[in-house]
Scaffold this active site. Structure first.
Site, PDB file in Angstrom:
ATOM      1  N   TYR A 248       9.034  -0.066   2.026  1.00  0.00           N
ATOM      2  CA  TYR A 248       8.987   0.963   3.195  1.00  0.00           C
ATOM      3  C   TYR A 248       9.518   0.417   4.503  1.00  0.00           C
ATOM      4  O   TYR A 248       9.746   1.092   5.398  1.00  0.00           O
ATOM      5  CB  TYR A 248       7.328   1.085   3.468  1.00  0.00           C
ATOM      6  CG  TYR A 248       6.436   1.902   2.571  1.00  0.00           C
ATOM      7  CD1 TYR A 248       6.763   3.094   2.286  1.00  0.00           C
ATOM      8  CD2 TYR A 248       5.499   1.044   1.922  1.00  0.00           C
ATOM      9  CE1 TYR A 248       5.990   3.591   1.460  1.00  0.00           C
ATOM     10  CE2 TYR A 248       4.832   1.673   0.775  1.00  0.00           C
ATOM     11  CZ  TYR A 248       5.154   3.130   0.600  1.00  0.00           C
ATOM     12  OH  TYR A 248       4.340   3.749  -0.188  1.00  0.00           O
TER      13      TYR A 248
ATOM     14  N   HIS B  46       8.269   5.661   9.220  1.00  0.00           N
ATOM     15  CA  HIS B  46       6.965   5.421   9.515  1.00  0.00           C
ATOM     16  C   HIS B  46       6.515   3.822   9.822  1.00  0.00           C
ATOM     17  O   HIS B  46       5.653   3.622  10.239  1.00  0.00           O
ATOM     18  CB  HIS B  46       6.185   5.629   8.151  1.00  0.00           C
ATOM     19  CG  HIS B  46       4.783   6.546   8.512  1.00  0.00           C
ATOM     20  ND1 HIS B  46       4.601   7.218   9.574  1.00  0.00           N
ATOM     21  CD2 HIS B  46       3.755   6.516   7.410  1.00  0.00           C
ATOM     22  CE1 HIS B  46       3.600   7.723   9.195  1.00  0.00           C
ATOM     23  NE2 HIS B  46       3.022   7.379   8.158  1.00  0.00           N
TER      24      HIS B  46
ATOM     25  N   TYR C 265      -1.988  -0.477   5.090  1.00  0.00           N
ATOM     26  CA  TYR C 265      -1.105   0.535   4.880  1.00  0.00           C
ATOM     27  C   TYR C 265      -1.827   1.572   6.032  1.00  0.00           C
ATOM     28  O   TYR C 265      -2.682   1.360   6.752  1.00  0.00           O
ATOM     29  CB  TYR C 265      -1.421   1.220   3.721  1.00  0.00           C
ATOM     30  CG  TYR C 265      -0.843   0.705   2.250  1.00  0.00           C
ATOM     31  CD1 TYR C 265       0.460   1.118   2.165  1.00  0.00           C
ATOM     32  CD2 TYR C 265      -1.297  -0.098   1.495  1.00  0.00           C
ATOM     33  CE1 TYR C 265       1.387   0.332   1.208  1.00  0.00           C
ATOM     34  CE2 TYR C 265      -0.871  -0.968   0.506  1.00  0.00           C
ATOM     35  CZ  TYR C 265       0.633  -0.483   0.250  1.00  0.00           C
ATOM     36  OH  TYR C 265       1.247  -1.260  -0.715  1.00  0.00           O
TER      37      TYR C 265
ATOM     38  N   ASN D  37      -2.602   4.379   6.764  1.00  0.00           N
ATOM     39  CA  ASN D  37      -3.709   5.544   6.879  1.00  0.00           C
ATOM     40  C   ASN D  37      -5.187   4.580   7.251  1.00  0.00           C
ATOM     41  O   ASN D  37      -6.124   5.202   7.611  1.00  0.00           O
ATOM     42  CB  ASN D  37      -3.927   6.353   5.742  1.00  0.00           C
ATOM     43  CG  ASN D  37      -2.991   7.184   5.773  1.00  0.00           C
ATOM     44  OD1 ASN D  37      -2.074   7.121   6.655  1.00  0.00           O
ATOM     45  ND2 ASN D  37      -2.613   8.000   4.572  1.00  0.00           N
TER      46      ASN D  37
ATOM     47  N   ASN E 250      -2.167   9.715  11.002  1.00  0.00           N
ATOM     48  CA  ASN E 250      -3.288   9.313  10.333  1.00  0.00           C
ATOM     49  C   ASN E 250      -3.465   7.841  10.694  1.00  0.00           C
ATOM     50  O   ASN E 250      -4.714   7.469  10.603  1.00  0.00           O
ATOM     51  CB  ASN E 250      -3.071   9.347   8.802  1.00  0.00           C
ATOM     52  CG  ASN E 250      -3.106  10.650   8.547  1.00  0.00           C
ATOM     53  OD1 ASN E 250      -3.965  11.510   8.910  1.00  0.00           O
ATOM     54  ND2 ASN E 250      -2.478  10.991   7.281  1.00  0.00           N
TER      55      ASN E 250
END
Length: 191
Positions: free
Chosen positions: A14, A19, A64, A66, A113
């Site tokens: 990532y 994000h 993570y 969320n 989120n």
């Protein structure tokens, strides 16, 4: 103690994605102020240091995106800070142009989120935040694929500028000058 939390996802795959903008800004702050963000506590990578005379904890939740609120709630409770005055959350926003900032004292999750989870865990939407624009999702794209995608070379240049501005704005906010930060940085970039 002031907490600056940048949101992102922990896995190497990532890194450099839209994000993970929050992580990128925290990394930039860590580099600028020589703060090692390498201690694992409260389900986050954290680093203690000083920014413009203020004690700070730089935070990259490792839960993570969320579930970011779980880590942030743990830190807020442990350090007994007031989220309205001593917490700053930095994250990506698809409704802003690439590299553009929007600073707010409070607000809804706006479909994000990570922010939704922080609001749920803190029981409040009143905490300062810096949104860093990653550009609008192209038509036909899946949102998850878009935010987990990497920047083009051209966009990367704009993001680097945005990261620098986010660092400047963070320093102002920590010094209690959020109004000044909003006035200076909540503007569209000049062409």
């Amino acid at each position: 103690m002031f907490i600056i939390a940048g949101l992102g996802n922990p896995d190497e795959k990532y890194q450099g994605t839209r994000h993970n903008v929050g992580f990128d800004v925290v990394d930039r702050l860590a580099e600028k102020y020589q703060i090692a963000v390498d201690t694992k506590k409260h389900r986050a990578l954290i680093g203690k240091g000083v920014i413009e005379g203020q004690k700070v904890l730089l935070v990259k939740p490792q839960t993570y995106m969320n579930l970011s609120g779980e880590s942030i709630r743990s830190l807020v409770e442990y350090y007994k800070i007031d989220p309205e005055e001593e917490l700053l959350v930095i994250y990506d926003d698809i409704s802003l142009e690439v590299g553009q900032l929007r600073i707010r004292r409070k607000g809804s999750a706006g479909g994000h989120n990570g922010i939704k989870n922080i609001i749920a865990n803190l029981g409040s939407s009143v905490f300062p935040r810096i949104k860093v624009g990653v550009g609008e999702k192209p038509k036909g794209y899946d949102l998850a694929d878009y935010v987990l995608g990497k920047f083009s070379k051209e966009d990367r240049v704009l993001m680097e500028e945005g990261y620098d501005l986010a660092c400047e704005a963070s320093a102002l906010i920590m010094q209690g000058a959020i109004d000044q930060a909003m006035n200076e940085y909540n503007q569209k970039k000049k062409e």
